[in-house]
Design an enzyme around this catalytic site. Sequence first.
Site, PDB file in Angstrom:
ATOM      1  CB  CYS A 107     -55.239  43.389   4.006  1.00  0.00           C
ATOM      2  SG  CYS A 107     -54.008  42.193   4.531  1.00  0.00           S
ATOM      3  CD  GLU A 124     -46.121  39.657  12.089  1.00  0.00           C
ATOM      4  OE1 GLU A 124     -45.473  40.461  12.766  1.00  0.00           O
ATOM      5  OE2 GLU A 124     -47.276  39.896  11.694  1.00  0.00           O
ATOM      6  CB  CYS A 162     -53.274  31.856  11.739  1.00  0.00           C
ATOM      7  SG  CYS A 162     -53.534  32.950  10.342  1.00  0.00           S
ATOM      8  CB  CYS A 192     -57.239  43.426   0.282  1.00  0.00           C
ATOM      9  SG  CYS A 192     -57.336  41.905  -0.662  1.00  0.00           S
ATOM     10  CB  CYS A 216     -58.334  38.889  10.372  1.00  0.00           C
ATOM     11  SG  CYS A 216     -58.936  37.349  10.969  1.00  0.00           S
ATOM     12  CB  CYS A 230     -50.048  39.794   0.405  1.00  0.00           C
ATOM     13  SG  CYS A 230     -51.397  39.132  -0.606  1.00  0.00           S
TER      14      CYS A 230
HETATM   15  N1  SAH Z   1     -54.966  36.125   1.588  1.00  0.00           N
HETATM   16  C1  SAH Z   1     -56.003  35.288   2.048  1.00  0.00           C
HETATM   17  C2  SAH Z   1     -55.808  34.812   3.449  1.00  0.00           C
HETATM   18  C3  SAH Z   1     -55.241  35.783   4.445  1.00  0.00           C
HETATM   19  S1  SAH Z   1     -56.240  37.100   4.971  1.00  0.00           S
HETATM   20  C4  SAH Z   1     -57.326  35.973   1.912  1.00  0.00           C
HETATM   21  O1  SAH Z   1     -57.372  37.162   1.663  1.00  0.00           O
HETATM   22  O2  SAH Z   1     -58.335  35.288   2.026  1.00  0.00           O
HETATM   23  C5  SAH Z   1     -57.357  36.332   6.123  1.00  0.00           C
HETATM   24  C6  SAH Z   1     -58.686  37.079   6.284  1.00  0.00           C
HETATM   25  O3  SAH Z   1     -58.470  38.330   6.949  1.00  0.00           O
HETATM   26  C7  SAH Z   1     -59.348  37.404   4.970  1.00  0.00           C
HETATM   27  O4  SAH Z   1     -60.690  36.983   4.982  1.00  0.00           O
HETATM   28  C8  SAH Z   1     -59.283  38.915   4.900  1.00  0.00           C
HETATM   29  O5  SAH Z   1     -60.380  39.428   4.193  1.00  0.00           O
HETATM   30  C9  SAH Z   1     -59.302  39.297   6.349  1.00  0.00           C
HETATM   31  N2  SAH Z   1     -58.747  40.633   6.638  1.00  0.00           N
HETATM   32  C10 SAH Z   1     -57.771  41.284   5.972  1.00  0.00           C
HETATM   33  N3  SAH Z   1     -57.535  42.490   6.531  1.00  0.00           N
HETATM   34  C11 SAH Z   1     -58.389  42.603   7.581  1.00  0.00           C
HETATM   35  C12 SAH Z   1     -58.610  43.608   8.565  1.00  0.00           C
HETATM   36  N4  SAH Z   1     -57.890  44.726   8.599  1.00  0.00           N
HETATM   37  N5  SAH Z   1     -59.569  43.393   9.491  1.00  0.00           N
HETATM   38  C13 SAH Z   1     -60.281  42.244   9.495  1.00  0.00           C
HETATM   39  N6  SAH Z   1     -60.095  41.246   8.608  1.00  0.00           N
HETATM   40  C14 SAH Z   1     -59.170  41.417   7.648  1.00  0.00           C
HETATM   41 FE1  SF4 Z   2     -53.322  39.527   0.615  1.00  0.00          FE
HETATM   42 FE2  SF4 Z   2     -54.351  40.697   2.756  1.00  0.00          FE
HETATM   43 FE3  SF4 Z   2     -55.780  40.605   0.507  1.00  0.00          FE
HETATM   44 FE4  SF4 Z   2     -55.384  38.339   1.910  1.00  0.00          FE
HETATM   45  S1  SF4 Z   2     -56.539  40.156   2.584  1.00  0.00           S
HETATM   46  S2  SF4 Z   2     -55.153  38.625  -0.314  1.00  0.00           S
HETATM   47  S3  SF4 Z   2     -53.306  38.755   2.709  1.00  0.00           S
HETATM   48  S4  SF4 Z   2     -53.829  41.703   0.782  1.00  0.00           S
END
Ligand code: SAH
Ligand code: SF4
Length: 360
Positions: free
Chosen positions: A116, A89, A102, A113, A339, A109
């Site tokens: 996420c 996406e 974006c 996290c 995000c 991934c």
């Molecule tokens: N993998 C990279 C970039 C993609 S995520 C990273 O983690 O930095 C982009 C941003 O979205 C990151 O700052 C992450 O912490 C945030 N993010 C992930 N899951 C989220 C959620 N459920 N709500 C709000 N922000 C989120």
């Molecule tokens: Fe991967 Fe989501 Fe963590 Fe970014 S926030 S590193 S996309 S698991």
Amino acid sequence: MNLLDLPPALWTETFQEKGEAAYRGRQVAHWLFKRLITEPAAMTNIPASTRSLLESDLSLAIPSLESAHQSVDGTRKLALRLSDGPVIESVLIPRKDRMTLCLSTQAGCGIGCRFCRTAAMGLIRNLTPSEILGQWVQAMRHLSATPGGMKEGPLIDHIVFMGMGEPLANLDALVPAIRSLTHPDGIGLSPRRITVSTSGLVPKMALLGEANLGIQLAVSLCAPDDLLRREIMPVGRIYSIAEILEACRRFPLRNRERVTFEYVLLRGKNDAPEQARALGRLLAPFRSKVNLIPFNPFPGSPFERPEEERVRSFADILSGFHITATVRKSMGPDVLAACGQLARDRGPETITTSHRETVS
Ligand code: SAH
Ligand code: SF4
């Protein structure tokens, strides 16, 4: 070989190696990057020999557009299918004076996290440079609404690598893709308008710095101490916050540019005033800004979004430490484009507009 996997600087010699005139490389780059044409048959000023080369040895294949969903706030989420099946996406985020794209760098991934949605997919595979740049081509086509060509100048003026995946886990594709985004024969964007966001892969941050691309860096910190960070971001077990901050210090930035720290605010987990103060103490000595992202829920997510009041007071505490703290507005949550909401979805195949209430 896919031409889009090579930086545009190498296109002329690639055509030469294949027995074609060097300037064909520049002509084809013009068709692709300025007119968004990938079909050799539509490139009217190139000879049959170059066209057949593009149909055999050198390809311009990009992921196909599977669906596009538009949020009530104008955000558009594009789902693109890779040639071997996975769906990725990209998100187009319009603001008053800018259009940000974006981009995803991986299908899924592997970082895991807990807040996420992409994490639940696991890592399917890395994207190639052509699959990263193909997202730009499809987004531009979608925006220009004249599939296959456009007459106006660039519509997308900012790029953030904040889609699916950990960009620094795929440096081999990220760096050439950024070179194509910034090269004058490529997309020609200023590197200052490109931001790479990482979960903090320290050795890769050093390598990205050494590539000297002139881009901006964002780091997802999300916790003021290692104990909590390890709990919500398992990658915290490998690299400590101190190591991440040191890697940020060494990252080449121009005068007055600062690293952005992203901090997803999770209700009752990392949003308390004392945690804001701990973050303030941690970052006060550092040239940085903080981007607070109130948690965007998704089906089955284990966390909740804090109340607005709580978010505001977290930001105020950081300001007390002279840290620039901004709260990121959620764009497109109604179409799961905000995000952390990206994942393989089975949505309708056509362009749809969601009429559900937008939370921001
Ligand atoms: N993998 C990279 C970039 C993609 S995520 C990273 O983690 O930095 C982009 C941003 O979205 C990151 O700052 C992450 O912490 C945030 N993010 C992930 N899951 C989220 C959620 N459920 N709500 C709000 N922000 C989120
Ligand atoms: Fe991967 Fe989501 Fe963590 Fe970014 S926030 S590193 S996309 S698991």
